[in-house]
Design a protein around this motif. Structure first.
Motif, short mmCIF file in Angstrom:
data_model
loop_
_atom_site.label_atom_id
_atom_site.label_comp_id
_atom_site.label_asym_id
_atom_site.label_seq_id
_atom_site.Cartn_x
_atom_site.Cartn_y
_atom_site.Cartn_z
N ASP A 160 13.47 -12.48 40.71
CA ASP A 160 13.62 -13.17 39.42
C ASP A 160 12.59 -14.29 39.30
O ASP A 160 11.98 -14.46 38.24
CB ASP A 160 15.03 -13.73 39.29
CG ASP A 160 15.32 -14.25 37.88
OD1 ASP A 160 15.57 -13.41 36.99
OD2 ASP A 160 15.28 -15.48 37.68
N ALA A 161 12.40 -15.04 40.38
CA ALA A 161 11.42 -16.15 40.35
C ALA A 161 10.00 -15.62 40.18
O ALA A 161 9.18 -16.23 39.49
CB ALA A 161 11.54 -16.97 41.64
N VAL A 162 9.70 -14.47 40.81
CA VAL A 162 8.36 -13.88 40.67
C VAL A 162 8.16 -13.42 39.23
O VAL A 162 7.10 -13.64 38.63
CB VAL A 162 8.16 -12.72 41.66
CG1 VAL A 162 6.83 -12.02 41.41
CG2 VAL A 162 8.20 -13.24 43.10
N GLY A 163 9.16 -12.77 38.66
CA GLY A 163 9.06 -12.33 37.26
C GLY A 163 8.88 -13.51 36.31
O GLY A 163 8.09 -13.45 35.37
N LYS A 164 9.59 -14.59 36.56
CA LYS A 164 9.46 -15.79 35.74
C LYS A 164 8.05 -16.38 35.88
O LYS A 164 7.45 -16.81 34.89
CB LYS A 164 10.51 -16.83 36.16
CG LYS A 164 10.55 -18.09 35.30
CD LYS A 164 11.75 -18.95 35.71
CE LYS A 164 11.95 -20.13 34.76
NZ LYS A 164 10.96 -21.20 34.95
N ALA A 165 7.53 -16.38 37.11
CA ALA A 165 6.18 -16.90 37.36
C ALA A 165 5.14 -16.09 36.60
O ALA A 165 4.18 -16.65 36.04
CB ALA A 165 5.89 -16.90 38.85
N ILE A 166 5.30 -14.76 36.58
CA ILE A 166 4.35 -13.91 35.85
C ILE A 166 4.45 -14.18 34.35
O ILE A 166 3.44 -14.33 33.65
CB ILE A 166 4.62 -12.42 36.15
CG1 ILE A 166 4.29 -12.12 37.63
CG2 ILE A 166 3.77 -11.53 35.23
CD1 ILE A 166 4.69 -10.73 38.08
N ALA A 167 5.69 -14.27 33.82
CA ALA A 167 5.89 -14.52 32.39
C ALA A 167 5.27 -15.86 31.99
O ALA A 167 4.58 -15.97 30.97
CB ALA A 167 7.37 -14.51 32.05
N GLU A 168 5.50 -16.88 32.80
CA GLU A 168 4.95 -18.20 32.47
C GLU A 168 3.43 -18.22 32.61
O GLU A 168 2.74 -18.93 31.87
CB GLU A 168 5.59 -19.26 33.37
CG GLU A 168 7.07 -19.47 33.04
CD GLU A 168 7.74 -20.53 33.88
OE1 GLU A 168 8.80 -21.04 33.47
OE2 GLU A 168 7.21 -20.86 34.97
N GLY A 169 2.90 -17.41 33.53
CA GLY A 169 1.46 -17.29 33.65
C GLY A 169 0.85 -16.61 32.44
O GLY A 169 -0.22 -16.98 31.97
N ILE A 170 1.54 -15.61 31.92
CA ILE A 170 1.07 -14.92 30.72
C ILE A 170 1.02 -15.89 29.54
O ILE A 170 0.04 -15.93 28.79
CB ILE A 170 1.98 -13.72 30.40
CG1 ILE A 170 1.84 -12.62 31.47
CG2 ILE A 170 1.67 -13.15 29.01
CD1 ILE A 170 2.88 -11.52 31.35
N LEU A 171 2.08 -16.66 29.38
CA LEU A 171 2.21 -17.53 28.22
C LEU A 171 1.49 -18.86 28.38
O LEU A 171 1.20 -19.53 27.38
CB LEU A 171 3.69 -17.78 27.92
CG LEU A 171 4.53 -16.54 27.59
CD1 LEU A 171 5.99 -16.92 27.42
CD2 LEU A 171 4.01 -15.85 26.35
N GLY A 172 1.27 -19.28 29.63
CA GLY A 172 0.65 -20.57 29.87
C GLY A 172 1.58 -21.73 29.60
O GLY A 172 1.13 -22.84 29.28
N LYS A 173 2.88 -21.49 29.72
CA LYS A 173 3.86 -22.56 29.51
C LYS A 173 5.16 -22.20 30.22
O LYS A 173 5.37 -21.04 30.63
CB LYS A 173 4.13 -22.76 28.03
CG LYS A 173 4.78 -21.55 27.34
CD LYS A 173 5.03 -21.81 25.86
CE LYS A 173 5.74 -20.64 25.20
NZ LYS A 173 5.98 -20.89 23.76
#
Length: 317
Positions: A160-173
């Protein structure tokens, strides 16, 4: 708001890398988390994972066809895990148009896992089929190594933390975790998992384990011949047919450590056993772990002595 295409690599016909964990299982957990957080941020997200291709060529072609079927996609992201006994995170891109997002994802996933970038971290690769053939810009994220003990443990325990990290990396926030559904959820006992496999005793066929029974059933519906079993080995979904007992194998995905694991044992091997039998993985083989192992052994037709030897280990892993 933007549009994104997210998919996990490989499938259960065209399996990915295997080691201490299975790529096609863990990458889907990371993919689901990535989509969850992107949607929580109000983005339009397509899950373009392929479950039908029976060969590598079919699998890749199906993914590309799905990605290219959407209009105005801002970015496609392919989620994988690595192999080769290395360590760390890699992000591949077709060209430098995706430099900024690739660097953000690398930085975020490294921070979430404590792993470093493998080699230079972000690499350009114009030979990868998905990166070469998708209409939108695409990147491929290798989330650690399945055949390196530490990588496998960290990534599989923090999907879950890895998925969140990828999502936040995509969005830049930063992204706030989505609120849970208001409808009452089923209340499994602590540590209870619903396991998706071909029969109660066939641990090696398992393709997923979920606390939420609905998620387990949804996965089983996608794969012919798979059923859902609760922690006690009772079937809760699937065709009614007699379950077959597994045969212990000397070719476990996780190699047998070469010594008995029993009450008083400590360490990572104990943690693996505890996760397999559904107790808190504290690494200490106490009475509760012994009781859970005995129950597991009974369900799988093994001598219920509470000691994990080569035969019990072979069935578990």
């Amino acid at each position: 708001m933007a549009k994104y295409s997210i998919h996990a690599g490989h499938n259960f016909h065209v399996t990915g890398a295997h080691g201490f964990i299975k790529e096609e299982v863990v990458d889907r957990q990371i993919k689901d988390a990535t989509i969850k957080y992107l949607r929580a941020a109000g983005q339009t997200v397509y899950d373009d994972t392929d479950e039908d291709g029976r060969t590598q060529n079919q699998n890749l072609a199906n993914i590309v066809r799905k990605v290219n079927s959407h209009s105005s996609i801002d970015l496609a992201v392919s989620i994988h895990l690595n192999a080769g006994k290395g360590t760390g995170i890699e992000v591949y891109q077709y060209d430098n148009k995706t430099d900024a997002v690739a660097q953000r994802i690398l930085k975020n996933v490294c921070k979430a896992t404590g792993l470093h970038g493998h080699g230079v971290g972000v690499k350009k690769n114009q030979g990868l089929y998905v990166l070469r053939n998708t209409k939108p810009s695409a990147i491929l994220v290798e989330c650690g190594f399945v055949d390196t003990d530490h990588d496998a443990d960290v990534v599989s325990e923090h999907t879950d933390a890895v998925g969140k990290a990828i999502a936040e990396g995509i969005l830049g926030k930063s992204v706030t975790a989505p609120k849970p559904a208001s409808k009452p959820a089923s209340k499994p006992v602590s540590g209870h998992l619903y396991r998706v496999r071909k029969s109660a005793g066939d641990a090696k066929s398992q393709i997923g384990a979920f606390k939420d029974k609905a998620n387990a059933i949804n996965l089983a519906k996608k794969h012919s011949g798979y059923e859902v079993y609760d922690e006690s080995g009772n079937k809760v979904y699937g065709a009614s047919k007699p379950a077959s007992k597994p045969q212990a194998s000397s070719q476990s995905i996780v190699p047998y450590p070469g010594h008995l694991i029993k009450q008083g044992s400590r360490g990572k091997d104990v943690q693996r056993v505890q996760r397999a039998v559904g107790v808190t993985p504290d690494g200490i083989y106490g009475p509760a772990t012994k009781k859970a192992v005995q129950a597991y052994q009974k369900r799988h037709g093994l001598a219920a002595d509470g000691i994990v030897g080569e035969k019990t280990w072979g069935v578990m892993f």
